[in-house]
Design a protein around this motif. Structure first.
Motif, PDB file in Angstrom:
ATOM      1  N   ALA A 161       0.824  -1.217   0.000  1.00  0.00           N
ATOM      2  CA  ALA A 161       0.000   0.000   0.000  1.00  0.00           C
ATOM      3  C   ALA A 161       0.854   1.261   0.000  1.00  0.00           C
ATOM      4  CB  ALA A 161      -0.934  -0.011   1.208  1.00  0.00           C
ATOM      5  N   VAL A 162       1.999   1.222   0.691  1.00  0.00           N
ATOM      6  CA  VAL A 162       2.866   2.399   0.747  1.00  0.00           C
ATOM      7  C   VAL A 162       3.404   2.729  -0.642  1.00  0.00           C
ATOM      8  CG1 VAL A 162       4.986   3.354   1.730  1.00  0.00           C
ATOM      9  CG2 VAL A 162       3.462   1.974   3.164  1.00  0.00           C
ATOM     10  N   ALA A 163       3.805   1.690  -1.390  1.00  0.00           N
ATOM     11  CA  ALA A 163       4.308   1.911  -2.750  1.00  0.00           C
ATOM     12  C   ALA A 163       3.200   2.442  -3.657  1.00  0.00           C
ATOM     13  CB  ALA A 163       4.876   0.609  -3.312  1.00  0.00           C
ATOM     14  N   LEU A 164       2.000   1.920  -3.500  1.00  0.00           N
ATOM     15  CA  LEU A 164       0.872   2.397  -4.315  1.00  0.00           C
ATOM     16  C   LEU A 164       0.573   3.863  -4.017  1.00  0.00           C
ATOM     17  CD1 LEU A 164      -1.395  -0.750  -4.050  1.00  0.00           C
ATOM     18  CD2 LEU A 164      -0.668   0.308  -6.205  1.00  0.00           C
ATOM     19  N   ALA A 165       0.585   4.235  -2.741  1.00  0.00           N
ATOM     20  CA  ALA A 165       0.325   5.632  -2.389  1.00  0.00           C
ATOM     21  C   ALA A 165       1.430   6.537  -2.911  1.00  0.00           C
ATOM     22  CB  ALA A 165       0.196   5.771  -0.873  1.00  0.00           C
ATOM     23  N   GLY A 166       2.675   6.074  -2.819  1.00  0.00           N
ATOM     24  CA  GLY A 166       3.788   6.860  -3.341  1.00  0.00           C
ATOM     25  C   GLY A 166       3.678   7.041  -4.841  1.00  0.00           C
ATOM     26  N   ARG A 167       3.342   5.964  -5.553  1.00  0.00           N
ATOM     27  CA  ARG A 167       3.206   6.069  -7.006  1.00  0.00           C
ATOM     28  C   ARG A 167       2.030   6.971  -7.372  1.00  0.00           C
ATOM     29  NH1 ARG A 167       2.434   0.710 -10.627  1.00  0.00           N
ATOM     30  NH2 ARG A 167       0.289   0.890  -9.844  1.00  0.00           N
ATOM     31  N   ALA A 168       0.975   6.929  -6.562  1.00  0.00           N
ATOM     32  CA  ALA A 168      -0.177   7.798  -6.818  1.00  0.00           C
ATOM     33  C   ALA A 168       0.223   9.264  -6.770  1.00  0.00           C
ATOM     34  CB  ALA A 168      -1.273   7.507  -5.790  1.00  0.00           C
ATOM     35  N   ARG A 169       1.001   9.635  -5.760  1.00  0.00           N
ATOM     36  CA  ARG A 169       1.427  11.036  -5.644  1.00  0.00           C
ATOM     37  C   ARG A 169       2.273  11.449  -6.842  1.00  0.00           C
ATOM     38  NH1 ARG A 169       2.697   9.265  -0.606  1.00  0.00           N
ATOM     39  NH2 ARG A 169       4.924   9.493  -1.033  1.00  0.00           N
ATOM     40  N   MET A 170       3.124  10.537  -7.311  1.00  0.00           N
ATOM     41  CA  MET A 170       3.974  10.862  -8.457  1.00  0.00           C
ATOM     42  C   MET A 170       3.141  10.985  -9.741  1.00  0.00           C
ATOM     43  SD  MET A 170       6.842  11.257  -7.037  1.00  0.00           S
ATOM     44  CE  MET A 170       5.821  11.846  -5.671  1.00  0.00           C
ATOM     45  N   LYS A 171       2.160  10.107  -9.906  1.00  0.00           N
ATOM     46  CA  LYS A 171       1.293  10.204 -11.083  1.00  0.00           C
ATOM     47  C   LYS A 171       0.519  11.525 -11.063  1.00  0.00           C
ATOM     48  CE  LYS A 171       0.606   5.277 -12.052  1.00  0.00           C
ATOM     49  NZ  LYS A 171      -0.365   4.151 -12.122  1.00  0.00           N
ATOM     50  N   ALA A 173       1.533  14.298  -9.705  1.00  0.00           N
ATOM     51  CA  ALA A 173       2.497  15.345 -10.045  1.00  0.00           C
ATOM     52  C   ALA A 173       2.771  15.393 -11.545  1.00  0.00           C
ATOM     53  CB  ALA A 173       3.801  15.119  -9.279  1.00  0.00           C
ATOM     54  N   LEU A 174       2.636  14.242 -12.211  1.00  0.00           N
ATOM     55  CA  LEU A 174       2.860  14.166 -13.656  1.00  0.00           C
ATOM     56  C   LEU A 174       1.590  14.459 -14.454  1.00  0.00           C
ATOM     57  CD1 LEU A 174       5.136  10.992 -13.677  1.00  0.00           C
ATOM     58  CD2 LEU A 174       5.838  13.298 -14.342  1.00  0.00           C
ATOM     59  N   GLY A 175       0.496  14.760 -13.749  1.00  0.00           N
ATOM     60  CA  GLY A 175      -0.739  15.114 -14.430  1.00  0.00           C
ATOM     61  C   GLY A 175      -1.664  13.954 -14.731  1.00  0.00           C
ATOM     62  N   ASP A 176      -1.333  12.764 -14.257  1.00  0.00           N
ATOM     63  CA  ASP A 176      -2.170  11.584 -14.491  1.00  0.00           C
ATOM     64  C   ASP A 176      -3.104  11.401 -13.298  1.00  0.00           C
ATOM     65  OD1 ASP A 176      -3.324   9.174 -15.130  1.00  0.00           O
ATOM     66  OD2 ASP A 176      -1.477   7.985 -14.971  1.00  0.00           O
ATOM     67  N   ASN A 177      -4.154  12.221 -13.236  1.00  0.00           N
ATOM     68  CA  ASN A 177      -5.049  12.173 -12.083  1.00  0.00           C
ATOM     69  C   ASN A 177      -5.851  10.881 -12.005  1.00  0.00           C
ATOM     70  OD1 ASN A 177      -4.216  14.692 -11.213  1.00  0.00           O
ATOM     71  ND2 ASN A 177      -5.893  15.782 -12.201  1.00  0.00           N
ATOM     72  N   ASP A 178      -6.241  10.336 -13.159  1.00  0.00           N
ATOM     73  CA  ASP A 178      -6.998   9.082 -13.148  1.00  0.00           C
ATOM     74  C   ASP A 178      -6.130   7.940 -12.615  1.00  0.00           C
ATOM     75  OD1 ASP A 178      -9.229  10.346 -14.170  1.00  0.00           O
ATOM     76  OD2 ASP A 178      -8.823   9.767 -16.250  1.00  0.00           O
ATOM     77  N   GLY A 179      -4.879   7.897 -13.073  1.00  0.00           N
ATOM     78  CA  GLY A 179      -3.963   6.867 -12.586  1.00  0.00           C
ATOM     79  C   GLY A 179      -3.679   7.031 -11.108  1.00  0.00           C
ATOM     80  N   ALA A 180      -3.563   8.284 -10.677  1.00  0.00           N
ATOM     81  CA  ALA A 180      -3.316   8.554  -9.263  1.00  0.00           C
ATOM     82  C   ALA A 180      -4.483   8.081  -8.415  1.00  0.00           C
ATOM     83  CB  ALA A 180      -3.070  10.046  -9.053  1.00  0.00           C
ATOM     84  N   MET A 181      -5.710   8.397  -8.856  1.00  0.00           N
ATOM     85  CA  MET A 181      -6.880   7.985  -8.082  1.00  0.00           C
ATOM     86  C   MET A 181      -6.986   6.465  -8.008  1.00  0.00           C
ATOM     87  SD  MET A 181      -9.309   9.123  -6.212  1.00  0.00           S
ATOM     88  CE  MET A 181      -9.706  10.837  -6.634  1.00  0.00           C
ATOM     89  N   ALA A 182      -6.687   5.785  -9.107  1.00  0.00           N
ATOM     90  CA  ALA A 182      -6.736   4.326  -9.106  1.00  0.00           C
ATOM     91  C   ALA A 182      -5.727   3.750  -8.109  1.00  0.00           C
ATOM     92  CB  ALA A 182      -6.461   3.792 -10.513  1.00  0.00           C
ATOM     93  N   ASP A 183      -4.537   4.341  -8.048  1.00  0.00           N
ATOM     94  CA  ASP A 183      -3.534   3.854  -7.107  1.00  0.00           C
ATOM     95  C   ASP A 183      -3.913   4.144  -5.661  1.00  0.00           C
ATOM     96  OD1 ASP A 183      -1.858   2.646  -8.904  1.00  0.00           O
ATOM     97  OD2 ASP A 183      -0.376   4.248  -8.968  1.00  0.00           O
ATOM     98  N   PHE A 184      -4.478   5.332  -5.412  1.00  0.00           N
ATOM     99  CA  PHE A 184      -4.942   5.635  -4.052  1.00  0.00           C
ATOM    100  C   PHE A 184      -6.041   4.650  -3.641  1.00  0.00           C
ATOM    101  CE2 PHE A 184      -3.475  10.266  -4.450  1.00  0.00           C
ATOM    102  CZ  PHE A 184      -2.450  10.099  -3.537  1.00  0.00           C
ATOM    103  N   ASP A 185      -6.963   4.376  -4.560  1.00  0.00           N
ATOM    104  CA  ASP A 185      -8.036   3.429  -4.261  1.00  0.00           C
ATOM    105  C   ASP A 185      -7.467   2.053  -3.906  1.00  0.00           C
ATOM    106  OD1 ASP A 185      -9.961   5.357  -4.759  1.00  0.00           O
ATOM    107  OD2 ASP A 185     -10.439   4.640  -6.779  1.00  0.00           O
ATOM    108  N   SER A 186      -6.491   1.605  -4.684  1.00  0.00           N
ATOM    109  CA  SER A 186      -5.889   0.294  -4.425  1.00  0.00           C
ATOM    110  C   SER A 186      -5.153   0.284  -3.096  1.00  0.00           C
ATOM    111  CB  SER A 186      -4.928  -0.078  -5.561  1.00  0.00           C
ATOM    112  OG  SER A 186      -5.618  -0.243  -6.777  1.00  0.00           O
TER     113      SER A 186
END
Length: 311
Positions: A161-171, A173-186
Motif C-alpha cells: 500500500a505504501v508503494a501504491l500511495a507513493g506512485r499515486a502522488r507521483m502520477k 504530479a505528472l498530471g495523471d489524475n486518473d492513474g493517481a486515483m486508481a492507485d490511491f483506491d488500491s
C-alpha cells in the motif's frame, strides 16, 4: 484430562523458570516488538543492550530496533546514533540502513542517503529498498524515476500500500489524475488505515471539484487519516479545507491549528486558519491571512480555486 492439566502446569512452571533464569527474556521480546509504544520499545532495547551481553549481529539488531523506536518517538538524534552504532557492527543491517536513510531523506540529504539505499538494493532488501529509492527520486523532483522505483517495489510486492500511495502522488504530479486515483483506491483497499493514501485521495478529490455537495468521501478520508495520524499535515489541511467549504469555522480552525504545530508559518495552514477565524467573527483572522500572503502572494487565489469563500 488429568494428564493434560499436568502438562499445562508443567509448561507454565518451565516458562516461569525461564523468565526467572533470564530476566532479559521480556526485554528481548519487547525490543523487537514494533507494536509497542515507542518509549516502551526503546526502554526494552536499552535494557537489552546494556545487560544482554550481546555481540555481533545480535547487538546490531538490538541497536537497529532501538533506533527505529527512537525515530518513532521523534528523537532523531538518538535514532541516528543507534543506527550508526548498529552499522559499525554490521554494515549490512537492513533496518539500520533503511532507518538512517529515511531520516536523511526527511532532512533533504538525498546524496547522503543514496549510498545507504544502494547497499539495501545490493543486499536484496527488495520492495523496501525500492520504496526508499522512490522517496529520494520524489524529493529531487524526478517524478518519472520515482514512479519507476515504486513500480519496482510493486513488482516485488503487488499489495504494498505504501508503494501504491507513493506512485499515486507521483502520477498526480505528472498530471495523471486518473492513474493517481486508481492507485490511491488500491492502496486504501489493501490498508484502509494508511493516512498517506487517505490524505492523498482527499486532496486529489477536492482539487477536482469545487462543489461541497460532492465532499462526502473526501471528508471520510480526511477524518480517517486524522484519526490514524493526528499530526499528518496533509490530512489536517485537507480536513481544514473541507470544513471551510462546509462553513464549520471552529472545526476548520482546529485542523489548521494542528497543521501549524507541525509546520509553523506554513502559508496554506496560516491562511486557512485566518479564513476560519475571520468568518467566525474573530478580527485577528485577517492578521493570519496577511502573514500568509507575505509568504505566498498567490495563496488567496489557491483558496479560490479550492472553492473556499474567503470573505
Amino acid at each position: 484430562m488429568v494428564r493434560s492439566c499436568l502438562a499445562v502446569a508443567v509448561l507454565v512452571l518451565v516458562l516461569t523458570g525461564c523468565q526467572r533464569a533470564d530476566p532479559l527474556l521480556r526485554a528481548r521480546s519487547d525490543c523487537a516488538n514494533d507494536a509497542l509504544p515507542a518509549s516502551a520499545q526503546a526502554n526494552a532495547c536499552g535494557a537489552l543492550i546494556e545487560g544482554g551481553n550481546l555481540t555481533g549481529p545480535d547487538r546490531a539488531n538490538a541497536l537497529a530496533n532501538s533506533g527505529a523506536a527512537h525515530a518513532r518517538a521523534g528523537d532523531t538524534r538518538s535514532a541516528l546514533q543507534d543506527f550508526a552504532s548498529s552499522l559499525a557492527l554490521d554494515d549490512s543491517n537492513r533496518r539500520a540502513l533503511e532507518g538512517r536513510a529515511n531520516i536523511l531523506i526527511r532532512s533533504g540529504q538525498f546524496d547522503a542517503a543514496e549510498p545507504l539505499v544502494e547497499r539495501l538494493v545490493s543486499g536484496g532488501a527488495g520492495a523496501r529498498a525500492h520504496l526508499v529509492q522512490g522517496q529520494i527520486a520524489a524529493g529531487r523532483g524526478d517524478y518519472q524515476a520515482a514512479v519507476e522505483a515504486f513500480d519496482a517495489a510493486l513488482s516485488e510486492d503487488a499489495h504494498n500500500a505504501v508503494a501504491l500511495a507513493g506512485r499515486a502522488r507521483m502520477k498526480e504530479a505528472l498530471g495523471d489524475n486518473d492513474g493517481a486515483m486508481a492507485d490511491f483506491d488500491s492502496a486504501i483497499g489493501f490498508d484502509s488505515d494508511l493516512a498517506d493514501a487517505r490524505a492523498g485521495r482527499c486532496w486529489l478529490a477536492i482539487q477536482q471539484t469545487r462543489d461541497p455537495s460532492n465532499d462526502g468521501r473526501a471528508r471520510q478520508d480526511a477524518e480517517a487519516a486524522v484519526a490514524t495520524a493526528p499530526r499528518d499535515f496533509n490530512a489536517q489541511t485537507c480536513l481544514g479545507i473541507l470544513t471551510l467549504r462546509a462553513h464549520e469555522w471552529a472545526a476548520a480552525k482546529q485542523a489548521f491549528d494542528v497543521a501549524l504545530e507541525v509546520r509553523p508559518g506554513d502559508p496554506l495552514a496560516l491562511f486557512g486558519r485566518g479564513v476560519a477565524r475571520r468568518r467566525a467573527g474573530d478580527g485577528p483572522g485577517l492578521t493570519d491571512m496577511n502573514q500568509a500572503r507575505d509568504f505566498d502572494h498567490h495563496i488567496g487565489e489557491r483558496f479560490d480555486q479550492l472553492g473556499v469563500v474567503t470573505y
